[in-house]
Write a protein that holds these residues in place. Sequence first.
Motif, PDB file in Angstrom:
ATOM      1  N   GLY A 140     -82.621  34.410  22.383  1.00 30.43           N
ATOM      2  CA  GLY A 140     -83.074  33.016  22.362  1.00 30.43           C
ATOM      3  C   GLY A 140     -82.342  32.143  21.368  1.00 30.43           C
ATOM      4  O   GLY A 140     -82.719  30.990  21.156  1.00 30.43           O
ATOM      5  N   ILE A 141     -81.301  32.672  20.756  1.00 34.72           N
ATOM      6  CA  ILE A 141     -80.510  31.886  19.815  1.00 34.72           C
ATOM      7  C   ILE A 141     -79.710  30.832  20.572  1.00 34.72           C
ATOM      8  O   ILE A 141     -79.579  29.692  20.121  1.00 34.72           O
ATOM      9  N   LEU A 142     -79.185  31.224  21.713  1.00 38.24           N
ATOM     10  CA  LEU A 142     -78.459  30.316  22.609  1.00 38.24           C
ATOM     11  C   LEU A 142     -79.260  30.170  23.903  1.00 38.24           C
ATOM     12  O   LEU A 142     -79.923  31.110  24.329  1.00 38.24           O
ATOM     13  N   THR A 143     -79.158  29.004  24.525  1.00 35.87           N
ATOM     14  CA  THR A 143     -79.841  28.758  25.793  1.00 35.87           C
ATOM     15  C   THR A 143     -78.805  28.660  26.897  1.00 35.87           C
ATOM     16  O   THR A 143     -77.903  27.817  26.842  1.00 35.87           O
ATOM     17  N   ALA A 144     -78.948  29.537  27.890  1.00 37.06           N
ATOM     18  CA  ALA A 144     -78.028  29.539  29.023  1.00 37.06           C
ATOM     19  C   ALA A 144     -78.705  28.912  30.227  1.00 37.06           C
ATOM     20  O   ALA A 144     -79.926  28.982  30.393  1.00 37.06           O
ATOM     21  N   TYR A 145     -77.900  28.304  31.083  1.00 43.74           N
ATOM     22  CA  TYR A 145     -78.373  27.728  32.342  1.00 43.74           C
ATOM     23  C   TYR A 145     -77.583  28.391  33.451  1.00 43.74           C
ATOM     24  O   TYR A 145     -76.377  28.578  33.351  1.00 43.74           O
ATOM     25  N   ARG A 146     -78.284  28.752  34.504  1.00 47.60           N
ATOM     26  CA  ARG A 146     -77.626  29.454  35.595  1.00 47.60           C
ATOM     27  C   ARG A 146     -77.417  28.505  36.765  1.00 47.60           C
ATOM     28  O   ARG A 146     -78.331  27.812  37.191  1.00 47.60           O
ATOM     29  N   ILE A 147     -76.201  28.500  37.258  1.00 50.01           N
ATOM     30  CA  ILE A 147     -75.846  27.771  38.474  1.00 50.01           C
ATOM     31  C   ILE A 147     -75.256  28.809  39.412  1.00 50.01           C
ATOM     32  O   ILE A 147     -74.143  29.287  39.201  1.00 50.01           O
ATOM     33  N   GLY A 148     -76.033  29.200  40.433  1.00 51.27           N
ATOM     34  CA  GLY A 148     -75.601  30.301  41.302  1.00 51.27           C
ATOM     35  C   GLY A 148     -75.564  31.562  40.479  1.00 51.27           C
ATOM     36  O   GLY A 148     -76.549  31.952  39.870  1.00 51.27           O
ATOM     37  N   ASN A 149     -74.411  32.218  40.438  1.00 52.34           N
ATOM     38  CA  ASN A 149     -74.295  33.432  39.631  1.00 52.34           C
ATOM     39  C   ASN A 149     -73.504  33.175  38.344  1.00 52.34           C
ATOM     40  O   ASN A 149     -73.064  34.108  37.689  1.00 52.34           O
ATOM     41  N   LYS A 150     -73.347  31.901  37.985  1.00 53.32           N
ATOM     42  CA  LYS A 150     -72.572  31.557  36.781  1.00 53.32           C
ATOM     43  C   LYS A 150     -73.487  31.023  35.690  1.00 53.32           C
ATOM     44  O   LYS A 150     -74.410  30.263  35.955  1.00 53.32           O
ATOM     45  N   LYS A 151     -73.220  31.440  34.465  1.00 52.90           N
ATOM     46  CA  LYS A 151     -73.955  30.940  33.309  1.00 52.90           C
ATOM     47  C   LYS A 151     -73.164  29.807  32.676  1.00 52.90           C
ATOM     48  O   LYS A 151     -71.944  29.898  32.522  1.00 52.90           O
ATOM     49  N   ARG A 152     -73.882  28.766  32.305  1.00 50.22           N
ATOM     50  CA  ARG A 152     -73.263  27.650  31.588  1.00 50.22           C
ATOM     51  C   ARG A 152     -74.128  27.303  30.398  1.00 50.22           C
ATOM     52  O   ARG A 152     -75.336  27.520  30.380  1.00 50.22           O
ATOM     53  N   PHE A 153     -73.520  26.746  29.377  1.00 51.15           N
ATOM     54  CA  PHE A 153     -74.193  26.370  28.151  1.00 51.15           C
ATOM     55  C   PHE A 153     -73.893  24.900  27.874  1.00 51.15           C
ATOM     56  O   PHE A 153     -72.795  24.425  28.172  1.00 51.15           O
ATOM     57  N   LYS A 154     -74.860  24.216  27.282  1.00 54.09           N
ATOM     58  CA  LYS A 154     -74.624  22.842  26.848  1.00 54.09           C
ATOM     59  C   LYS A 154     -73.933  22.905  25.496  1.00 54.09           C
ATOM     60  O   LYS A 154     -74.413  23.550  24.563  1.00 54.09           O
ATOM     61  N   ARG A 155     -72.795  22.255  25.396  1.00 58.35           N
ATOM     62  CA  ARG A 155     -72.007  22.315  24.159  1.00 58.35           C
ATOM     63  C   ARG A 155     -72.822  21.826  22.956  1.00 58.35           C
ATOM     64  O   ARG A 155     -72.788  22.430  21.885  1.00 58.35           O
ATOM     65  N   ALA A 156     -73.573  20.746  23.122  1.00 56.40           N
ATOM     66  CA  ALA A 156     -74.360  20.196  22.019  1.00 56.40           C
ATOM     67  C   ALA A 156     -75.402  21.202  21.538  1.00 56.40           C
ATOM     68  O   ALA A 156     -75.654  21.318  20.328  1.00 56.40           O
ATOM     69  N   GLN A 157     -76.008  21.958  22.462  1.00 54.58           N
ATOM     70  CA  GLN A 157     -76.993  22.962  22.066  1.00 54.58           C
ATOM     71  C   GLN A 157     -76.341  24.129  21.337  1.00 54.58           C
ATOM     72  O   GLN A 157     -76.924  24.681  20.406  1.00 54.58           O
TER      73      GLN A 157
END
Length: 95
Positions: free
Chosen positions: A68-85
Amino acid sequence: MANQKITQVHHTNQEDLTASISKAVEKIFDRFKENFQPKEPTIWITRKEVGEILSISLVSVDIWTKKGILTAYRIGNKKRFKRAQVESALTKINN
């Protein structure tokens, strides 16, 4: 001048009317400026880019995401992260 329209305003002169209208418009813009915050576009980055920014391995990125240190978002089978977060996940250390 045949198409010119005339509006009559009683008990005021042109300068007072102009000042009154200017004050009203200024108040509207002041309220707008208080509530208006330009929205910065979200910059999405990959796991690899997160690892490069933080100088950590992809395994560490996954571990930090599970913790939970970083928050990932999933789009299909790919993980993306918000740079600001990702940047805000860094905490200052006082020695």
